[in-house]
Design a protein around this motif. Sequence first.
Motif, PDB file in Angstrom:
ATOM      1  N   GLY A 138      26.826  24.398  33.943  1.00  0.00           N
ATOM      2  CA  GLY A 138      25.882  25.194  34.727  1.00  0.00           C
ATOM      3  C   GLY A 138      24.661  24.384  35.127  1.00  0.00           C
ATOM      4  N   GLY A 139      23.970  24.837  36.185  1.00  0.00           N
ATOM      5  CA  GLY A 139      22.822  24.109  36.705  1.00  0.00           C
ATOM      6  C   GLY A 139      21.772  23.813  35.647  1.00  0.00           C
ATOM      7  N   GLY A 140      21.534  24.784  34.745  1.00  0.00           N
ATOM      8  CA  GLY A 140      20.499  24.621  33.722  1.00  0.00           C
ATOM      9  C   GLY A 140      20.841  23.573  32.680  1.00  0.00           C
ATOM     10  N   SER A 141      22.106  23.163  32.619  1.00  0.00           N
ATOM     11  CA  SER A 141      22.478  22.174  31.603  1.00  0.00           C
ATOM     12  C   SER A 141      21.988  20.787  31.971  1.00  0.00           C
ATOM     13  N   GLN A 142      21.374  20.667  33.171  1.00  0.00           N
ATOM     14  CA  GLN A 142      20.901  19.344  33.582  1.00  0.00           C
ATOM     15  C   GLN A 142      19.570  18.963  32.963  1.00  0.00           C
ATOM     16  N   ILE A 143      19.017  19.844  32.141  1.00  0.00           N
ATOM     17  CA  ILE A 143      17.801  19.493  31.402  1.00  0.00           C
ATOM     18  C   ILE A 143      18.085  18.260  30.553  1.00  0.00           C
ATOM     19  N   ALA A 150      17.712  32.094  30.618  1.00  0.00           N
ATOM     20  CA  ALA A 150      18.346  31.059  31.426  1.00  0.00           C
ATOM     21  C   ALA A 150      17.311  30.382  32.331  1.00  0.00           C
ATOM     22  N   GLY A 151      17.757  29.878  33.487  1.00  0.00           N
ATOM     23  CA  GLY A 151      16.883  29.121  34.386  1.00  0.00           C
ATOM     24  C   GLY A 151      15.630  29.871  34.809  1.00  0.00           C
ATOM     25  N   ASP A 152      15.804  31.128  35.241  1.00  0.00           N
ATOM     26  CA  ASP A 152      14.642  31.906  35.677  1.00  0.00           C
ATOM     27  C   ASP A 152      13.642  32.085  34.529  1.00  0.00           C
ATOM     28  N   ILE A 155       7.162  25.883  40.998  1.00  0.00           N
ATOM     29  CA  ILE A 155       7.485  25.718  39.582  1.00  0.00           C
ATOM     30  C   ILE A 155       8.961  25.353  39.402  1.00  0.00           C
ATOM     31  N   LYS A 156       9.813  26.042  40.150  1.00  0.00           N
ATOM     32  CA  LYS A 156      11.254  25.780  40.040  1.00  0.00           C
ATOM     33  C   LYS A 156      11.549  24.332  40.442  1.00  0.00           C
ATOM     34  N   ALA A 157      10.921  23.897  41.525  1.00  0.00           N
ATOM     35  CA  ALA A 157      11.137  22.525  41.987  1.00  0.00           C
ATOM     36  C   ALA A 157      10.649  21.515  40.949  1.00  0.00           C
ATOM     37  N   ILE A 158       9.481  21.794  40.359  1.00  0.00           N
ATOM     38  CA  ILE A 158       8.948  20.881  39.328  1.00  0.00           C
ATOM     39  C   ILE A 158       9.912  20.807  38.150  1.00  0.00           C
ATOM     40  N   LYS A 159      10.402  21.987  37.747  1.00  0.00           N
ATOM     41  CA  LYS A 159      11.345  22.015  36.625  1.00  0.00           C
ATOM     42  C   LYS A 159      12.596  21.187  36.947  1.00  0.00           C
ATOM     43  N   GLU A 160      13.171  21.431  38.135  1.00  0.00           N
ATOM     44  CA  GLU A 160      14.426  20.749  38.452  1.00  0.00           C
ATOM     45  C   GLU A 160      14.222  19.240  38.552  1.00  0.00           C
ATOM     46  N   ARG A 161      13.007  18.829  38.863  1.00  0.00           N
ATOM     47  CA  ARG A 161      12.736  17.395  38.984  1.00  0.00           C
ATOM     48  C   ARG A 161      12.479  16.757  37.629  1.00  0.00           C
ATOM     49  N   HIS A 162      11.780  17.475  36.715  1.00  0.00           N
ATOM     50  CA  HIS A 162      11.310  16.818  35.486  1.00  0.00           C
ATOM     51  C   HIS A 162      11.880  17.376  34.192  1.00  0.00           C
ATOM     52  N   SER A 163      12.753  18.383  34.276  1.00  0.00           N
ATOM     53  CA  SER A 163      13.146  19.088  33.054  1.00  0.00           C
ATOM     54  C   SER A 163      13.641  18.142  31.965  1.00  0.00           C
ATOM     55  N   THR A 164      13.156  18.375  30.741  1.00  0.00           N
ATOM     56  CA  THR A 164      13.582  17.550  29.611  1.00  0.00           C
ATOM     57  C   THR A 164      13.250  18.231  28.286  1.00  0.00           C
ATOM     58  N   ILE A 203      24.775  27.600  31.574  1.00  0.00           N
ATOM     59  CA  ILE A 203      23.375  27.969  31.790  1.00  0.00           C
ATOM     60  C   ILE A 203      23.122  28.150  33.283  1.00  0.00           C
ATOM     61  N   GLY A 204      23.034  29.386  33.728  1.00  0.00           N
ATOM     62  CA  GLY A 204      22.808  29.668  35.137  1.00  0.00           C
ATOM     63  C   GLY A 204      21.347  29.982  35.397  1.00  0.00           C
ATOM     64  N   ALA A 205      21.101  30.720  36.466  1.00  0.00           N
ATOM     65  CA  ALA A 205      19.729  31.092  36.785  1.00  0.00           C
ATOM     66  C   ALA A 205      19.325  32.336  36.008  1.00  0.00           C
ATOM     67  N   GLY A 206      20.153  33.379  36.130  1.00  0.00           N
ATOM     68  CA  GLY A 206      19.819  34.644  35.495  1.00  0.00           C
ATOM     69  C   GLY A 206      20.295  34.750  34.061  1.00  0.00           C
ATOM     70  N   THR A 207      21.443  34.141  33.774  1.00  0.00           N
ATOM     71  CA  THR A 207      22.007  34.305  32.433  1.00  0.00           C
ATOM     72  C   THR A 207      22.571  33.002  31.875  1.00  0.00           C
ATOM     73  N   VAL A 208      22.534  32.956  30.525  1.00  0.00           N
ATOM     74  CA  VAL A 208      23.291  31.937  29.816  1.00  0.00           C
ATOM     75  C   VAL A 208      24.515  32.659  29.272  1.00  0.00           C
ATOM     76  N   GLY A 232      28.295  32.282  42.050  1.00  0.00           N
ATOM     77  CA  GLY A 232      27.186  32.464  41.116  1.00  0.00           C
ATOM     78  C   GLY A 232      26.095  33.350  41.692  1.00  0.00           C
ATOM     79  N   THR A 233      25.232  33.838  40.794  1.00  0.00           N
ATOM     80  CA  THR A 233      24.121  34.664  41.249  1.00  0.00           C
ATOM     81  C   THR A 233      23.203  33.858  42.153  1.00  0.00           C
ATOM     82  N   SER A 234      22.966  32.614  41.747  1.00  0.00           N
ATOM     83  CA  SER A 234      22.024  31.834  42.541  1.00  0.00           C
ATOM     84  C   SER A 234      22.711  30.837  43.467  1.00  0.00           C
ATOM     85  N   ARG A 235      23.892  30.342  43.074  1.00  0.00           N
ATOM     86  CA  ARG A 235      24.585  29.388  43.934  1.00  0.00           C
ATOM     87  C   ARG A 235      26.052  29.707  44.014  1.00  0.00           C
ATOM     88  N   THR A 236      26.644  29.423  45.159  1.00  0.00           N
ATOM     89  CA  THR A 236      28.088  29.520  45.312  1.00  0.00           C
ATOM     90  C   THR A 236      28.590  28.111  45.595  1.00  0.00           C
TER      91      THR A 236
HETATM   92  N1  ATP Z   1      17.773  19.457  37.001  1.00  0.00           N
HETATM   93  C1  ATP Z   1      17.672  20.702  36.547  1.00  0.00           C
HETATM   94  N2  ATP Z   1      17.035  20.954  35.384  1.00  0.00           N
HETATM   95  C2  ATP Z   1      16.925  22.206  34.928  1.00  0.00           C
HETATM   96  N3  ATP Z   1      17.401  23.288  35.553  1.00  0.00           N
HETATM   97  C3  ATP Z   1      18.046  23.102  36.719  1.00  0.00           C
HETATM   98  C4  ATP Z   1      18.223  21.821  37.273  1.00  0.00           C
HETATM   99  N4  ATP Z   1      18.920  21.944  38.433  1.00  0.00           N
HETATM  100  C5  ATP Z   1      19.153  23.271  38.586  1.00  0.00           C
HETATM  101  N5  ATP Z   1      18.636  23.971  37.561  1.00  0.00           N
HETATM  102  C6  ATP Z   1      18.653  25.417  37.360  1.00  0.00           C
HETATM  103  O1  ATP Z   1      19.978  25.899  37.232  1.00  0.00           O
HETATM  104  C7  ATP Z   1      19.997  27.259  37.631  1.00  0.00           C
HETATM  105  C8  ATP Z   1      21.154  27.497  38.543  1.00  0.00           C
HETATM  106  O2  ATP Z   1      22.341  27.192  37.887  1.00  0.00           O
HETATM  107  P1  ATP Z   1      23.754  27.641  38.452  1.00  0.00           P
HETATM  108  O3  ATP Z   1      23.886  27.199  39.833  1.00  0.00           O
HETATM  109  O4  ATP Z   1      24.786  27.227  37.462  1.00  0.00           O
HETATM  110  O5  ATP Z   1      23.536  29.220  38.403  1.00  0.00           O
HETATM  111  P2  ATP Z   1      24.511  30.390  38.839  1.00  0.00           P
HETATM  112  O6  ATP Z   1      25.865  30.155  38.315  1.00  0.00           O
HETATM  113  O7  ATP Z   1      24.402  30.634  40.290  1.00  0.00           O
HETATM  114  O8  ATP Z   1      23.820  31.582  38.106  1.00  0.00           O
HETATM  115  P3  ATP Z   1      24.460  32.625  37.106  1.00  0.00           P
HETATM  116  O9  ATP Z   1      25.368  31.849  36.202  1.00  0.00           O
HETATM  117  O10 ATP Z   1      23.299  33.238  36.421  1.00  0.00           O
HETATM  118  O11 ATP Z   1      25.222  33.567  37.989  1.00  0.00           O
HETATM  119  C9  ATP Z   1      18.681  27.536  38.317  1.00  0.00           C
HETATM  120  O12 ATP Z   1      17.817  28.246  37.432  1.00  0.00           O
HETATM  121  C10 ATP Z   1      18.112  26.143  38.568  1.00  0.00           C
HETATM  122  O13 ATP Z   1      16.704  26.115  38.577  1.00  0.00           O
END
Ligand code: ATP
Lengths: 328, 359
Positions: B304-309, B204-206, B230-239, B178-183, B27-31
């Motif tokens: 994807g990470g963003g789906s954890q909202i 997406a996440g960004d 901000i990112k940390a706050i979002k990941e902790r409280h997103s809803t 739902i990733g960081a850069g793109t959905v 992924g762009t943000s995580r592997t």
């Molecule tokens: N609990 C959470 N609530 C909301 N967003 C979260 C949570 N945990 C992680 N994210 C977001 O998910 C995103 C990362 O997701 P993921 O690891 O799927 O991305 P990626 O696959 O690397 O990126 P891309 O798909 O764009 O290449 C980040 O924006 C991160 O802030």
Amino acid sequence: MAEFPIVDFSGDGGGLFSGEEIRRLMGVECTRAERYGYPVAAMMIAVDRLEQLGDLYGTESRDTILDEVSTALERNTRESDLLGFRIGSHFFALFPHTARKAALGLARRLIGDTGKLTFDEGSASVSVTLSIGLAFRGAGEAGRYDLDELRSEVTTAVLQAISAGGDRAVAYTPPKDVPQVPDLKGNLDELGKSLETLLAQKVAAIFESMGQSLPDFGGHRKEVLALAVEKMELAHEQMRREHAERVDLLERRLAKVSQSLELTEGELRRALLAKGVDPGVASIYRTVQGLSDVEHDLELKREMMAAIFEANLELRTQLSERTGRGSH
Amino acid sequence: MSNKSDQAKAKDQDKDHGVLYIGIDLGTSRTSVAASNGVRATVPSFVGYPKDVVSKKLLKKDVLFGDEALEKRLSLKLYRPLEHGVLKCGGDKAAAEDAEGNTRAARDLLTEAVRMAKPRKDELVYAVIGAPAQASINSKNAILEVARESVDSVMLCSEPFAVAYGQDLLEDVLVIDIGAGTVDLCRMHGTMPEDSDQITLETAGDFVDAELSKRISQAYPQAQFSVGMIKAIKERHSTVAETTEPILVDLPVNGKPTSFDLTEQIRGACQAIVPPIVEGLGKLIGTFDPEFQDKLKRRVLLAGGGSQIKALDSAIEKAMHEMLGSGKVTRIEEPMYGGANGALKIAHDMPEEYWEKLK
Ligand SMILES: Nc1ncnc2c1ncn2[C@@H]1O[C@H](COP(=O)(O)OP(=O)(O)OP(=O)(O)O)[C@@H](O)[C@H]1O
Ligand SMILES: [Mg+2]
């Protein structure tokens, strides 16, 4: 597919199917098992010392004993598919969907069960023991599901069981291929000489085939021959290495298949037991190996895997073409 | 009683471990990796190299990854080798500066991913890598070329396909990743989605992070914060749940921690990604075979990470009901590993002879 015992254990063809028909059905079952890659087990069962028992207690006693054995056989295989018939005093049976482990378990149960089979013959009490020979076919053995071959294997195995004293089950193991090594001691020199002559002839033949006469290699004939021998050894070594790699890959594949089969079987058993059903071995194999409802999905998955592979093969070809061009 | 000798068993077990299958989500943000030995691991997709001899001496390493690389970024040349899941070097923007450095970073990142899977020395490693459905041939080739150096055999597959396959949904599925850069929205009906099956959104996440920063500055101009906070706050409280406990967060005001109620800001920023997603779903459904449109609406996967909202699945469902008449959305388990788990399953289901042909 045999969903119930199809047997003629009376030995006189008086059953529902004749021995001939059962043999044919067994053949059909083998082909089917091979096509779908599910396991089969074959068994040859002999009653130990049947002749002596007959001599002691009269010929009728032999029939009684054989009847008892066939009952035990049917009793112990109620839940699995079974095809079988009696030839003289032996029983030959085929168990589709039955892998090695299950078949060995079954053989052990049979031996245990008939060991207890003590019945009155006049005033005497006769204790009966069995010798059982087994053979198996399973995944990865396509091309070897041959009924005659299975039968000859179980025959070999049952003879081993009998000669080891009876009251046991023996699984067929193929004889080790012992390469015939000629006795070289004493005439190594001679061999070396004839090898040299042979090589010289070969080399001469090669030159001749190119329309040239054999040069004398400026008196280096020995060295030339030594070189040829070295090259041959290298080629041989290479072949051996490739062969070993191939075997290693095949073993890894086999391990994966048996591992995933075990996992799936365990998983299915757990799931089914949780629901309170015990379907026996046969139906589990049917499910695992895609002979039931999930067949469609499996077929689809196979197609998908093939499609992914094709796409990657194409990528790979493009890649090697590109790098091939790049390096020129 | 077993008729197998212990020795034979031991040998069998050895062979059980003869091949390690791994699935990799690049992924762009995580592997992330998932392996057949049970290992699951993930690392932020950052690779850093010491800038000079001194930093190298101090760091005692030739290469750093993930959070550690970010932390030490001042003494490193930092790379994020993927962009939209595509290798920066081999893409069509091949002119991208420092292609060589990016290639090296990608190679090291993949090697690190394989290392995280903990293969044993004698094991063959067979890997499936999920690549974005829209990746060009060139960038796929670039990933393959790089990967072949760290594994024995490798295949690429489309990432949304891997997600769906991992859930045993083989046909007629919509995947929302739902990733960081793109959905990435993808309609699956076979292994290889075409361009027309795919919609990529930038919301997406960004985007949520940016939106959240904006909303907080508007409501509380005095609050101080950084992008990372901000990112940390979002990941902790997103809803996006309609009712929640008030979300109280400490932010510094002139250096002094002060409590703020961010409930509305967080919910608003998260909710902002829903309408574009549902609009995209509408397009993919509307252009599908009418006979299967209803089936498709019932088979929407959220990954994807963003789906954890929190409550995102029901929010999308609700919007689908309003805009498309009906809808059923399933959030996959382990959303961070959806791609890697699916890729692992493919690796395992792939017949051995295919693997061997690609060695
Ligand atoms: N609990 C959470 N609530 C909301 N967003 C979260 C949570 N945990 C992680 N994210 C977001 O998910 C995103 C990362 O997701 P993921 O690891 O799927 O991305 P990626 O696959 O690397 O990126 P891309 O798909 O764009 O290449 C980040 O924006 C991160 O802030
Ligand atoms: Mg992703």
